[in-house]
Scaffold this motif. Structure first.
Motif, PDB file in Angstrom:
ATOM      1  N   LEU A  56       0.826  -1.202   0.000  1.00 30.79           N
ATOM      2  CA  LEU A  56       0.000   0.000   0.000  1.00 30.79           C
ATOM      3  C   LEU A  56       0.861   1.253   0.000  1.00 30.79           C
ATOM      4  O   LEU A  56       2.055   1.227   0.346  1.00 30.79           O
ATOM      5  CB  LEU A  56      -0.890   0.007   1.254  1.00 30.79           C
ATOM      6  N   GLU A  57       0.250   2.365  -0.384  1.00 30.61           N
ATOM      7  CA  GLU A  57       0.927   3.668  -0.290  1.00 30.61           C
ATOM      8  C   GLU A  57       1.359   3.868   1.161  1.00 30.61           C
ATOM      9  O   GLU A  57       0.623   3.528   2.094  1.00 30.61           O
ATOM     10  CB  GLU A  57      -0.048   4.760  -0.742  1.00 30.61           C
ATOM     11  N   LYS A  58       2.553   4.375   1.360  1.00 33.25           N
ATOM     12  CA  LYS A  58       3.193   4.371   2.673  1.00 33.25           C
ATOM     13  C   LYS A  58       2.373   5.077   3.746  1.00 33.25           C
ATOM     14  O   LYS A  58       2.161   4.534   4.846  1.00 33.25           O
ATOM     15  CB  LYS A  58       4.583   4.996   2.572  1.00 33.25           C
ATOM     16  N   ALA A  59       1.882   6.278   3.447  1.00 28.65           N
ATOM     17  CA  ALA A  59       1.113   7.011   4.452  1.00 28.65           C
ATOM     18  C   ALA A  59      -0.203   6.299   4.752  1.00 28.65           C
ATOM     19  O   ALA A  59      -0.619   6.194   5.915  1.00 28.65           O
ATOM     20  CB  ALA A  59       0.854   8.437   3.969  1.00 28.65           C
ATOM     21  N   TYR A  60      -0.846   5.781   3.723  1.00 30.83           N
ATOM     22  CA  TYR A  60      -2.118   5.064   3.885  1.00 30.83           C
ATOM     23  C   TYR A  60      -1.896   3.819   4.736  1.00 30.83           C
ATOM     24  O   TYR A  60      -2.659   3.534   5.673  1.00 30.83           O
ATOM     25  CB  TYR A  60      -2.657   4.693   2.505  1.00 30.83           C
ATOM     26  N   ALA A  61      -0.834   3.062   4.416  1.00 30.57           N
ATOM     27  CA  ALA A  61      -0.551   1.837   5.155  1.00 30.57           C
ATOM     28  C   ALA A  61      -0.269   2.119   6.618  1.00 30.57           C
ATOM     29  O   ALA A  61      -0.720   1.386   7.513  1.00 30.57           O
ATOM     30  CB  ALA A  61       0.626   1.117   4.520  1.00 30.57           C
ATOM     31  N   GLY A  62       0.473   3.190   6.886  1.00 30.93           N
ATOM     32  CA  GLY A  62       0.803   3.515   8.269  1.00 30.93           C
ATOM     33  C   GLY A  62      -0.431   3.764   9.118  1.00 30.93           C
ATOM     34  O   GLY A  62      -0.506   3.326  10.269  1.00 30.93           O
ATOM     35  N   VAL A  63      -1.412   4.461   8.543  1.00 35.94           N
ATOM     36  CA  VAL A  63      -2.641   4.734   9.274  1.00 35.94           C
ATOM     37  C   VAL A  63      -3.483   3.473   9.412  1.00 35.94           C
ATOM     38  O   VAL A  63      -3.985   3.138  10.489  1.00 35.94           O
ATOM     39  CB  VAL A  63      -3.438   5.859   8.578  1.00 35.94           C
ATOM     40  N   LEU A  64      -3.662   2.736   8.296  1.00 37.98           N
ATOM     41  CA  LEU A  64      -4.494   1.539   8.325  1.00 37.98           C
ATOM     42  C   LEU A  64      -3.980   0.530   9.333  1.00 37.98           C
ATOM     43  O   LEU A  64      -4.747  -0.030  10.139  1.00 37.98           O
ATOM     44  CB  LEU A  64      -4.547   0.905   6.930  1.00 37.98           C
ATOM     45  N   PHE A  65      -2.689   0.263   9.336  1.00 38.56           N
ATOM     46  CA  PHE A  65      -2.139  -0.746  10.230  1.00 38.56           C
ATOM     47  C   PHE A  65      -1.974  -0.244  11.661  1.00 38.56           C
ATOM     48  O   PHE A  65      -1.563  -0.994  12.541  1.00 38.56           O
ATOM     49  CB  PHE A  65      -0.820  -1.284   9.674  1.00 38.56           C
ATOM     50  N   GLY A  66      -2.321   1.015  11.881  1.00 38.61           N
ATOM     51  CA  GLY A  66      -2.334   1.541  13.239  1.00 38.61           C
ATOM     52  C   GLY A  66      -3.704   1.505  13.885  1.00 38.61           C
ATOM     53  O   GLY A  66      -3.850   1.791  15.078  1.00 38.61           O
ATOM     54  N   ILE A  67      -4.749   1.158  13.112  1.00 35.67           N
ATOM     55  CA  ILE A  67      -6.108   1.091  13.656  1.00 35.67           C
ATOM     56  C   ILE A  67      -6.190  -0.127  14.584  1.00 35.67           C
ATOM     57  O   ILE A  67      -5.793  -1.227  14.203  1.00 35.67           O
ATOM     58  CB  ILE A  67      -7.148   0.995  12.524  1.00 35.67           C
ATOM     59  N   PRO A  68      -6.724   0.026  15.790  1.00 34.47           N
ATOM     60  CA  PRO A  68      -6.644  -1.054  16.780  1.00 34.47           C
ATOM     61  C   PRO A  68      -7.610  -2.211  16.561  1.00 34.47           C
ATOM     62  O   PRO A  68      -7.365  -3.315  17.067  1.00 34.47           O
ATOM     63  CB  PRO A  68      -6.947  -0.341  18.105  1.00 34.47           C
ATOM     64  N   GLU A  69      -8.715  -2.016  15.852  1.00 35.88           N
ATOM     65  CA  GLU A  69      -9.668  -3.111  15.676  1.00 35.88           C
ATOM     66  C   GLU A  69     -10.476  -2.925  14.404  1.00 35.88           C
ATOM     67  O   GLU A  69     -10.677  -1.796  13.926  1.00 35.88           O
ATOM     68  CB  GLU A  69     -10.603  -3.227  16.877  1.00 35.88           C
ATOM     69  N   ILE A  70     -10.938  -4.042  13.850  1.00 34.76           N
ATOM     70  CA  ILE A  70     -11.791  -4.002  12.664  1.00 34.76           C
ATOM     71  C   ILE A  70     -13.077  -3.257  13.005  1.00 34.76           C
ATOM     72  O   ILE A  70     -13.662  -3.444  14.068  1.00 34.76           O
ATOM     73  CB  ILE A  70     -12.109  -5.424  12.178  1.00 34.76           C
ATOM     74  N   GLY A  71     -13.510  -2.399  12.066  1.00 33.25           N
ATOM     75  CA  GLY A  71     -14.731  -1.635  12.289  1.00 33.25           C
ATOM     76  C   GLY A  71     -14.493  -0.250  12.839  1.00 33.25           C
ATOM     77  O   GLY A  71     -15.444   0.494  13.084  1.00 33.25           O
ATOM     78  N   ARG A  72     -13.210   0.112  13.027  1.00 31.72           N
ATOM     79  CA  ARG A  72     -12.862   1.456  13.479  1.00 31.72           C
ATOM     80  C   ARG A  72     -12.210   2.222  12.334  1.00 31.72           C
ATOM     81  O   ARG A  72     -11.758   1.649  11.345  1.00 31.72           O
ATOM     82  CB  ARG A  72     -11.894   1.388  14.670  1.00 31.72           C
ATOM     83  N   THR A  73     -12.165   3.546  12.472  1.00 30.73           N
ATOM     84  CA  THR A  73     -11.598   4.407  11.439  1.00 30.73           C
ATOM     85  C   THR A  73     -10.416   5.190  11.988  1.00 30.73           C
ATOM     86  O   THR A  73     -10.196   5.259  13.205  1.00 30.73           O
ATOM     87  CB  THR A  73     -12.646   5.406  10.923  1.00 30.73           C
ATOM     88  N   ALA A  74      -9.673   5.781  11.060  1.00 34.31           N
ATOM     89  CA  ALA A  74      -8.561   6.667  11.418  1.00 34.31           C
ATOM     90  C   ALA A  74      -8.360   7.645  10.275  1.00 34.31           C
ATOM     91  O   ALA A  74      -8.827   7.439   9.159  1.00 34.31           O
ATOM     92  CB  ALA A  74      -7.294   5.875  11.695  1.00 34.31           C
ATOM     93  N   GLY A  75      -7.629   8.712  10.544  1.00 29.76           N
ATOM     94  CA  GLY A  75      -7.384   9.749   9.547  1.00 29.76           C
ATOM     95  C   GLY A  75      -8.056  11.049   9.967  1.00 29.76           C
ATOM     96  O   GLY A  75      -8.596  11.154  11.071  1.00 29.76           O
ATOM     97  N   PRO A  76      -8.019  12.028   9.075  1.00 31.06           N
ATOM     98  CA  PRO A  76      -7.567  11.905   7.681  1.00 31.06           C
ATOM     99  C   PRO A  76      -6.050  11.893   7.548  1.00 31.06           C
ATOM    100  O   PRO A  76      -5.345  12.402   8.401  1.00 31.06           O
ATOM    101  CB  PRO A  76      -8.163  13.160   7.026  1.00 31.06           C
TER     102      PRO A  76
END
Length: 316
Positions: free
Chosen positions: A228-248
């Protein structure tokens, strides 16, 4: 199958008030008419029907297979079956092409089951072929975590040919402001799925259009972090559980609010586990080679009649 007795009467095979038909001379064009053979050399004959034997092995199969509750019921079933078989032959059904094809198919299935499948059940049965496959697929034993996601992206409209949103674009601040509103709407929520985001997009779509922006909602299949794009991957893989969001988070395409929607867990397989994964595919792919080896061992010669092959297309 005792109910078949009434059916034999309807077919005119035998009943208390009708004479038995004359003995049947099986047509030679059928590959499977005539007396059924004994299952084993010590099989016991338990009845005859028009001179043809009914074997004890038939009775045993009926009982052990759960088709009859007692040996007596099973015996009657086997007799009925022979009666019906002889009537089918008398009517010429034994030479029916569909029946012959069904018999050949059953014969082939039995050969494959006993000569191929029964002898190629475990990874060890494939010997050096499996050893090579394990070496070729060793990298599959170690897999990082893959995450699926959905993003809400605030981007420019119309998009550039590569859909990029340059940081120098004067609309960047307005896009960030809308992305912040999207993020605030969904940040407190848990257990979200992609459809839950759609009303949020609709709520801010008009505001985005006024600023010559667009809000995109896109599902992303499972990817490892490195895919994945580096910034996108960093945020996605930092989300603690499925069904939660992060960003922008700012990517080259715009401002993304990211929802984690699914996961393929990381794994470290043993060699035996990898072999178990490979086995079904190997059994399928090795089969044509096994057939070819069978052809060679029997010294068979297969020849296609090229002049007639076009007729197959004409008849299709």
């Amino acid at each position: 199958m005792r109910h078949l007795w009434s059916l034999t009467c309807l077919l005119g095979v035998a009943c208390a008030t009708e004479p038995a038909p004359a003995p049947v001379v099986p047509p030679t064009m059928s590959p499977f008419v005539g007396a059924s053979p004994a299952a084993t050399p010590d099989d016991v004959q338990v009845a005859t029907v028009n001179g043809r034997p009914v074997w004890g092995s038939c009775v045993t199969r009926q009982v052990t297979g759960g088709k009859a509750r007692t040996a007596t019921a099973a015996l009657h079933d086997c007799v009925d079956f022979e009666l019906l078989a002889q009537e089918a032959e008398r009517r010429g059904l034994a030479a029916d092409p569909e029946l012959v094809d069904a018999w050949r198919t059953t014969l082939v299935d039995r050969l494959v089951a006993t000569a191929y499948e029964a002898k190629h059940r475990t990874p060890a049965d494939f010997g050096n072929l499996m050893i090579k496959a394990l070496a070729d697929n060793d990298q599959r034993r170690h897999r990082p975590e893959y995450r699926a996601s959905t993003f809400l992206r605030v981007t420019i409209t119309p998009t550039s040919p590569d859909k990029s949103f340059p940081l120098s674009d004067p609309r960047d601040a307005a896009a960030r402001a809308i992305a912040d509103k999207l993020a605030a709407e969904v940040a407190p929520e848990t257990g979200l799925m992609a459809p839950h985001l759609t009303p949020v997009v609709a709520k801010y779509q008009a505001e985005a259009a006024t600023a010559k922006l667009a809000i995109e909602q896109t599902d992303v299949p499972p990817y490892a972090m490195v895919g994945l794009e580096k910034a996108y991957a960093g945020v996605l893989f930092g989300i603690p559980e499925i069904g939660r969001t992060a960003g922008p988070v700012r990517t080259k395409w715009g401002w993304d609010v990211i929802l984690w929607t699914g996961v393929v867990p990381a794994r470290d397989q043993t060699v035996d586990e990898l072999a178990a994964d490979i086995l079904p595919r190997m059994r399928r792919e090795y089969f044509p080679l096994w057939v070819k080896q069978l052809e060679q061992s029997l010294n068979l010669h297969i020849e296609y009649i090229d002049a007639n092959l076009p007729l197959l297309e004409e008849g299709s």
